[in-house]
Motif scaffolding. Structure first.
Motif, short mmCIF file in Angstrom:
data_model
loop_
_atom_site.label_atom_id
_atom_site.label_comp_id
_atom_site.label_asym_id
_atom_site.label_seq_id
_atom_site.Cartn_x
_atom_site.Cartn_y
_atom_site.Cartn_z
N ARG A 172 7.02 8.68 13.13
CA ARG A 172 6.84 7.72 12.05
C ARG A 172 5.36 7.57 11.72
NH1 ARG A 172 10.09 3.20 10.86
NH2 ARG A 172 11.16 3.55 12.86
N GLU A 173 4.53 7.43 12.77
CA GLU A 173 3.09 7.28 12.56
C GLU A 173 2.48 8.57 12.01
OE1 GLU A 173 2.41 4.00 16.13
OE2 GLU A 173 2.31 6.15 16.58
N LEU A 174 2.98 9.70 12.45
CA LEU A 174 2.47 10.97 11.94
C LEU A 174 2.68 11.09 10.44
CD1 LEU A 174 1.24 13.70 13.06
CD2 LEU A 174 3.57 14.61 12.87
N MET A 175 3.83 10.61 9.94
CA MET A 175 4.16 10.74 8.52
C MET A 175 3.59 9.61 7.67
SD MET A 175 8.04 12.27 8.53
CE MET A 175 7.92 12.82 6.82
N SER A 176 2.96 8.62 8.31
CA SER A 176 2.40 7.50 7.54
C SER A 176 0.89 7.37 7.73
CB SER A 176 3.08 6.19 7.94
OG SER A 176 2.93 5.92 9.32
N PHE A 207 2.59 2.32 2.36
CA PHE A 207 2.74 3.77 2.58
C PHE A 207 4.05 4.04 3.27
CE2 PHE A 207 1.72 8.11 3.69
CZ PHE A 207 0.89 8.50 2.64
N GLY A 208 4.77 5.04 2.76
CA GLY A 208 6.04 5.45 3.33
C GLY A 208 5.89 6.69 4.18
N LEU A 209 6.75 7.67 3.95
CA LEU A 209 6.69 8.94 4.67
C LEU A 209 6.14 10.00 3.71
CD1 LEU A 209 10.16 8.74 6.46
CD2 LEU A 209 7.91 8.08 7.36
N ASP A 210 4.82 10.14 3.76
CA ASP A 210 4.06 11.09 2.93
C ASP A 210 3.99 10.71 1.46
OD1 ASP A 210 3.22 12.77 5.03
OD2 ASP A 210 5.17 13.77 5.06
N PHE A 211 4.21 9.44 1.13
CA PHE A 211 3.97 8.89 -0.20
C PHE A 211 3.24 7.56 -0.08
CE2 PHE A 211 8.19 10.95 -0.80
CZ PHE A 211 7.86 11.86 -1.81
N ALA A 212 2.38 7.25 -1.06
CA ALA A 212 1.92 5.88 -1.24
C ALA A 212 2.93 5.17 -2.14
CB ALA A 212 0.54 5.85 -1.86
N ILE A 213 3.01 3.84 -2.00
CA ILE A 213 4.02 3.06 -2.71
C ILE A 213 3.35 1.86 -3.37
CG2 ILE A 213 6.19 1.78 -2.47
CD1 ILE A 213 6.39 3.23 0.35
N GLU A 214 3.73 1.58 -4.62
CA GLU A 214 3.28 0.38 -5.31
C GLU A 214 4.15 -0.78 -4.83
OE1 GLU A 214 0.69 0.57 -7.04
OE2 GLU A 214 0.54 2.59 -7.89
N ALA A 215 3.67 -1.46 -3.78
CA ALA A 215 4.46 -2.54 -3.18
C ALA A 215 4.30 -3.85 -3.95
CB ALA A 215 4.04 -2.75 -1.73
N ASN A 216 3.13 -4.08 -4.52
CA ASN A 216 2.86 -5.27 -5.30
C ASN A 216 2.17 -4.85 -6.60
OD1 ASN A 216 1.77 -7.67 -6.43
ND2 ASN A 216 1.78 -8.65 -4.41
N PRO A 217 2.95 -4.59 -7.66
CA PRO A 217 2.37 -4.06 -8.90
C PRO A 217 1.27 -4.94 -9.48
CG PRO A 217 4.74 -3.83 -8.93
CD PRO A 217 4.42 -4.66 -7.73
N VAL A 218 1.38 -6.26 -9.36
CA VAL A 218 0.36 -7.13 -9.92
C VAL A 218 -0.98 -6.90 -9.22
CG1 VAL A 218 -0.36 -9.53 -10.25
CG2 VAL A 218 2.03 -8.87 -10.65
N ASP A 219 -0.97 -6.89 -7.88
CA ASP A 219 -2.21 -6.65 -7.15
C ASP A 219 -2.74 -5.23 -7.38
OD1 ASP A 219 -2.06 -9.18 -6.16
OD2 ASP A 219 -1.44 -8.62 -4.13
#
Length: 449
Positions: free
Chosen positions: A183-187, A376-388
């Motif tokens: 999990r840590e390797l992929m994040s 951050f997920g598994l080899d992707f960044a994620i827009e977790a809070n679009p406003v910020d």
């Protein structure tokens, strides 16, 4: 005579329905006719396995204003006219339909060759999500689990020490508080670094070890990496790193085939990504866009060597972290597969639950991305809070980019994919334009429904 249907079945994946027809033909027809039937069945099998062509539509049919979307092309051409970039290919798709595929500028300034819609680009770190999908395909086959220690699959890492300093500032090497996990390797929280995106003592050691030398193999890469300390304790921080190249090695080890072959057979061929690979064959090399940086006067100049190794020949190192070339259309097929929940044109690479897992926040409690609003997920960044993050994103949008300015994002809320391809790096104190960031507003402002 040899049975031609049996012979073809051994070399071509004929679907079950066609195999039943083949059996009927074998019983009903004389041998002289079997070769004709076999050829017909092989053609049918090939057609059945052929990925569908990209679907195109006018913007207003999928809830986009064509006039407003035109601002993306105007802005891109403005950057070219200013000399900020040599050329670009941009692609926008919504509801599974391509509504923008535009090429502008030059792929080679000196030769005066125009950028084309099928120009080939070094996508560098946009290789990472592809490697992640490969590893998750093996996850679905039960070959590993997220909380497994990485050392289960890379025994050389079992004794890795962590670089540290004591109270007096003296360098010391300490044990891992817990073994790094898959999990840590992929994040990017496994404790590795990259050598180029920060300036830690371990970065310097990695540069000295020349970890990503294209003339070494994945096995040699692992051996060199295993002799270096970790940059941080596993799970303690998000730090961009060589961890995805380690993932490529694990794919190779668990699948029993060279990493490049796994990608070609299990991902590129099924999705119809015909121009994606670790090098550009001779027949396609003229389509490869030149790579530029800036001279002291701020003018564009070709990059020779370094990051831009010879992409006309197959490298020894199949770098899952940054070695691939591709086109905008090829990468769309990959992105659309993910947006569809792991399937494209009847070909399923992953289950919807696995794609959902990949785009879920994997960062440990208390660990954050350096930019606001991101996870951050598994080899992707994620827009977790679009406003910020900036305000113009569907929540859960996942994305990444490449060192030469390529970018993509997949928005599951708006059912939207955007891809941009340039070949530009900063130098001489000048940075490249933030095309991914700026293109967000130019695409989202065009959504009317």
């Amino acid at each position: 005579m040899a049975d031609p249907i049996t012979a073809i079945s051994a070399t071509a994946p004929i679907p079950a329905r066609l195999r039943r027809l083949a059996g009927a033909a074998r019983r009903a027809l004389p041998d002289a006719m079997l070769a004709i039937v076999a050829g017909t069945l092989l053609a049918s099998a090939a057609a059945a396995a052929e990925p569908p062509a990209l679907a195109f539509a006018k913007p207003d049919t999928v809830g986009l204003s064509g006039e407003r979307l035109g601002r993306l092309d105007v802005w891109t051409r403005g950057l070219i006219d200013q000399g900020s970039i040599s050329g670009a290919v941009t692609l926008v798709a919504r509801h599974g339909k391509v509504v923008e595929l535009a090429a502008a500028g030059k792929r080679d300034l000196a030769a005066n060759l125009p950028m084309e819609k099928d120009s080939i680009f070094r996508i560098y770190s946009m290789s990472k999500p592809i490697t992640g999908v490969a590893l998750m395909m093996l996850f679905e086959e039960g070959k590993w689990q997220l909380n497994d220690p990485v050392a289960n699959y890379v025994p050389q890492f079992s004794g890795l020490k962590v670089y540290a300093t004591d109270a007096r500032g003296n360098v010391t090497y300490v044990d891992q508080k817990h073994p790094m996990t898959m999990r840590e390797l992929m994040s990017h929280t496994a404790g590795f670094t990259y050598g180029y995106f920060s300036n830690t003592p371990v970065d310097k050691l990695q540069i000295q070890a020349n970890l990503l030398d294209p003339s070494i193999t994945l096995d040699e890469f692992i051996e060199r990496l295993s002799k270096l300390p970790l940059n941080a304790q596993p799970g303690s921080e998000w730090h961009y790193s060589v961890s995805v190249d380690v993932q490529g090695y694990i794919v190779q080890k668990l699948s029993g085939m060279p990493f490049e072959d796994f990608l070609a057979k299990r991902i590129f061929a099924p999705l119809g990504m015909r121009d994606t690979g670790f090098y550009v064959p001779a027949g396609k090399i003229k389509r490869l866009a030149q790579m530029y940086d800036y001279d002291a006067a701020g003018k564009l100049r070709i990059v020779h060597g370094g990051l831009n190794h010879d992409f006309a020949k197959k490298p020894a190192l199949a770098s899952g972290g940054g070695g691939l070339v591709s086109t905008a259309a090829d990468y769309l097929r990959f992105c659309q597969m993910l947006l569809n929940g792991g399937e494209l044109g009847g070909v399923r690479l992953l289950s919807p639950r696995t794609v959902e897992l990949m785009r879920s926040d994997m960062l440990p409690a208390g660990v954050a991305m350096p930019d606001p609003g991101l996870a951050f997920g598994l080899d992707f960044a994620i827009e977790a809070n679009p406003v910020d993050a900036g305000g113009y994103y569907g929540k859960g949008t996942y994305f990444w980019g490449g060192a030469a300015g390529t970018w993509f994002w997949i928005d599951p809320v708006e059912d939207l994919i955007v891809i941009g391809m340039i070949q530009q790096v900063g130098s001489e104190g000048r940075s490249i334009p933030d095309m991914r960031g700026l293109s967000h507003s130019l695409v989202y402002q065009a959504i009317t429904h």
